[in-house]
Design a protein around this motif. Structure first.
Motif, PDB file in Angstrom:
ATOM      1  N   ILE A  71      26.838  -6.676  80.538  1.00 59.47           N
ATOM      2  CA  ILE A  71      27.596  -7.014  79.332  1.00 59.47           C
ATOM      3  C   ILE A  71      26.784  -6.761  78.063  1.00 59.47           C
ATOM      4  N   HIS A  72      25.502  -7.119  78.102  1.00 61.80           N
ATOM      5  CA  HIS A  72      24.660  -7.079  76.892  1.00 61.80           C
ATOM      6  C   HIS A  72      23.480  -6.124  77.065  1.00 61.80           C
ATOM      7  N   THR A  73      23.729  -4.952  77.613  1.00 63.89           N
ATOM      8  CA  THR A  73      22.659  -3.991  77.885  1.00 63.89           C
ATOM      9  C   THR A  73      21.816  -3.701  76.649  1.00 63.89           C
ATOM     10  N   ALA A  74      22.466  -3.536  75.521  1.00 64.89           N
ATOM     11  CA  ALA A  74      21.740  -3.187  74.291  1.00 64.89           C
ATOM     12  C   ALA A  74      20.800  -4.297  73.848  1.00 64.89           C
ATOM     13  N   TYR A  75      21.160  -5.538  74.130  1.00 60.97           N
ATOM     14  CA  TYR A  75      20.302  -6.657  73.756  1.00 60.97           C
ATOM     15  C   TYR A  75      18.953  -6.556  74.464  1.00 60.97           C
ATOM     16  N   CYS A  95      31.799   1.264  79.193  1.00 57.55           N
ATOM     17  CA  CYS A  95      32.460   2.202  80.111  1.00 57.55           C
ATOM     18  C   CYS A  95      33.056   1.485  81.313  1.00 57.55           C
ATOM     19  N   HIS A  96      32.401   0.417  81.770  1.00 53.26           N
ATOM     20  CA  HIS A  96      32.842  -0.343  82.945  1.00 53.26           C
ATOM     21  C   HIS A  96      33.389  -1.683  82.442  1.00 53.26           C
ATOM     22  N   LEU A  97      34.680  -1.695  82.152  1.00 55.93           N
ATOM     23  CA  LEU A  97      35.285  -2.804  81.407  1.00 55.93           C
ATOM     24  C   LEU A  97      35.225  -4.136  82.144  1.00 55.93           C
ATOM     25  N   ASP A  98      35.186  -5.194  81.347  1.00 54.86           N
ATOM     26  CA  ASP A  98      35.134  -6.568  81.867  1.00 54.86           C
ATOM     27  C   ASP A  98      33.980  -6.732  82.855  1.00 54.86           C
ATOM     28  N   ALA A  99      32.820  -6.243  82.446  1.00 50.76           N
ATOM     29  CA  ALA A  99      31.610  -6.317  83.283  1.00 50.76           C
ATOM     30  C   ALA A  99      31.815  -5.628  84.629  1.00 50.76           C
ATOM     31  N   ASN A 106      37.322   1.565  85.516  1.00 50.90           N
ATOM     32  CA  ASN A 106      36.027   2.140  85.899  1.00 50.90           C
ATOM     33  C   ASN A 106      35.129   1.043  86.485  1.00 50.90           C
ATOM     34  N   ASN A 107      35.723   0.253  87.395  1.00 50.74           N
ATOM     35  CA  ASN A 107      35.025  -0.933  87.892  1.00 50.74           C
ATOM     36  C   ASN A 107      34.053  -0.621  89.030  1.00 50.74           C
ATOM     37  N   TYR A 108      33.336  -1.657  89.455  1.00 47.57           N
ATOM     38  CA  TYR A 108      32.304  -1.528  90.488  1.00 47.57           C
ATOM     39  C   TYR A 108      32.796  -1.928  91.883  1.00 47.57           C
ATOM     40  N   GLY A 109      34.103  -1.986  92.074  1.00 45.94           N
ATOM     41  CA  GLY A 109      34.640  -2.494  93.330  1.00 45.94           C
ATOM     42  C   GLY A 109      34.186  -1.761  94.567  1.00 45.94           C
ATOM     43  N   SER A 110      33.930  -0.460  94.452  1.00 48.45           N
ATOM     44  CA  SER A 110      33.571   0.342  95.631  1.00 48.45           C
ATOM     45  C   SER A 110      32.088   0.697  95.706  1.00 48.45           C
ATOM     46  N   VAL A 111      31.299   0.163  94.802  1.00 45.32           N
ATOM     47  CA  VAL A 111      29.871   0.523  94.791  1.00 45.32           C
ATOM     48  C   VAL A 111      29.173   0.083  96.073  1.00 45.32           C
ATOM     49  N   ALA A 112      29.291  -1.191  96.413  1.00 40.35           N
ATOM     50  CA  ALA A 112      28.581  -1.712  97.584  1.00 40.35           C
ATOM     51  C   ALA A 112      29.075  -1.079  98.873  1.00 40.35           C
ATOM     52  N   SER A 113      30.358  -0.757  98.944  1.00 43.01           N
ATOM     53  CA  SER A 113      30.935  -0.244 100.190  1.00 43.01           C
ATOM     54  C   SER A 113      30.686   1.243 100.406  1.00 43.01           C
ATOM     55  N   THR A 114      30.393   1.989  99.341  1.00 47.75           N
ATOM     56  CA  THR A 114      30.259   3.446  99.489  1.00 47.75           C
ATOM     57  C   THR A 114      28.836   3.986  99.284  1.00 47.75           C
TER      58      THR A 114
END
Length: 324
Positions: A71-75, A95-99, A106-114
């Motif tokens: 959420i706060h990468t720039a910080y 780019c990846h909305l709502d964390a 553009n969510n992270y739902g499939s990151v761990a599984s793929t």
């Protein structure tokens, strides 16, 4: 502290004003189309696990720190970052909305599984860590993190936790970006400029440089081109990705169920954004097998006879590769 408070109040007021203006805008849908919309039940799409319900204290701290970094990468890593100054000032969730949890945001739902998996862009087996650093080097136009760093471990932990409810090898329904039909013509930057000025400039500004917060540390609305935007090796530098992203997520607050832009407007405004200058990143090792390069990759060489101009803006129907 007083100036920061005033800035936050001003931002909130502007947000309410923008929302009020949008309430009075004509809908992109006809009345009969509005009445026929039947929202898809959320159960049909991936929903992230509750990051605030983790019982293990150590795991909870790591996962929540990872979420904060998204959420706060720039910080932490922007031009005035408290850990290092190594990115352009954007946040991962630009780019990846709502964390990274929004359906078709553009969510992270499939990151761990793929992951790990072989990616055609590199031609190699890639880990989640490599994928995160790709974003740091391309979308954030910066330098990679050490894979052993506390911050990298936290972001990986966060993404893995989000996808704990997805079976290994499966793709989470609603992950990534929603498909958008090709136009029968080339996307037109000049038409897109009109769309941009009407629907995008109030947040991202007419010059595309976005709005930074009151302390000059992080963007409230990110720049879409120019020196602080993503570079030309990022995924959103491809017009199809940008068109899908804006169609189902912009203006900020819309969903894939009720988009406000027409397909043509989405493609044209994406063309306008992609026609603007942005940082260049030399990536000669990308796409070792050029036959696997996406048809809308904006730079050659290509394995076909179509021009670089057509690869960038279309029309794509004659270029579409058959699915194997």
């Amino acid at each position: 502290m007083k100036s920061i408070s005033i800035s936050k109040t001003l931002i909130a007021a502007l947000s309410l004003l923008l929302f009020a203006c949008r309430e009075n805008e004509p809908s992109a849908l006809l009345p009969q189309e509005q009445s026929s919309i039947q929202p898809t039940p959320l159960s049909k799409f991936w929903q992230p696990l509750d990051v605030f319900g983790i019982n293990d204290n150590k795991k909870s701290k790591e996962v929540l720190y990872g979420r904060d970094l998204i959420i706060h990468t720039a910080y932490y890593f922007g031009p005035r970052g408290r850990i290092a100054q190594q990115t352009n000032g954007l946040n991962c969730q630009n780019c990846h909305l709502d964390a990274g949890t929004k359906v078709f945001g553009n969510n992270y739902g499939s990151v761990a599984s793929t992951y790990p998996k072989v990616r055609a862009r590199s031609g190699k087996m890639e880990s989640i860590e490599k994928r995160i650093n790709d974003c740091f080097e391309r979308s954030l136009n910066g330098k990679p993190l050490r894979e052993s760093s506390k911050e990298m471990r936290a972001m990986v932990a966060y993404m893995k936790f989000l996808g704990e409810n997805v079976k290994k090898g499966d793709k989470a329904p609603g992950s990534g970006l929603k498909d958008l039909p090709f136009l029968s013509r080339a996307a037109d930057p000049s038409k897109g400029k009109v769309v941009y000025e009407l629907r995008c400039a109030s947040c991202h500004q007419s010059n595309g440089q976005g709005i930074i917060d009151g302390i000059g540390q992080s963007y409230v609305y990110p720049p879409l081109w120019g020196p602080h935007s993503f570079n030309d090796a990022a995924g959103l530098s491809r017009i199809s990705n940008m068109a899908k992203y804006v169609k189902y997520n912009m203006p900020l607050g819309v969903s894939h169920e009720t988009p406000e832009l027409s397909d043509e407007d989405a493609w044209d405004v994406a063309a306008y954004i992609e026609s603007q200058p942005r940082p260049h990143k030399s990536v000669p090792q990308d796409w070792p097998n050029i036959a696997k390069k996406p048809i809308d990759h904006p730079f050659g060489p290509y394995a076909d006879q179509f021009s670089e101009q057509q690869h960038k803006y279309g029309p794509f129907t004659a270029m579409k590769k058959p699915k194997k």
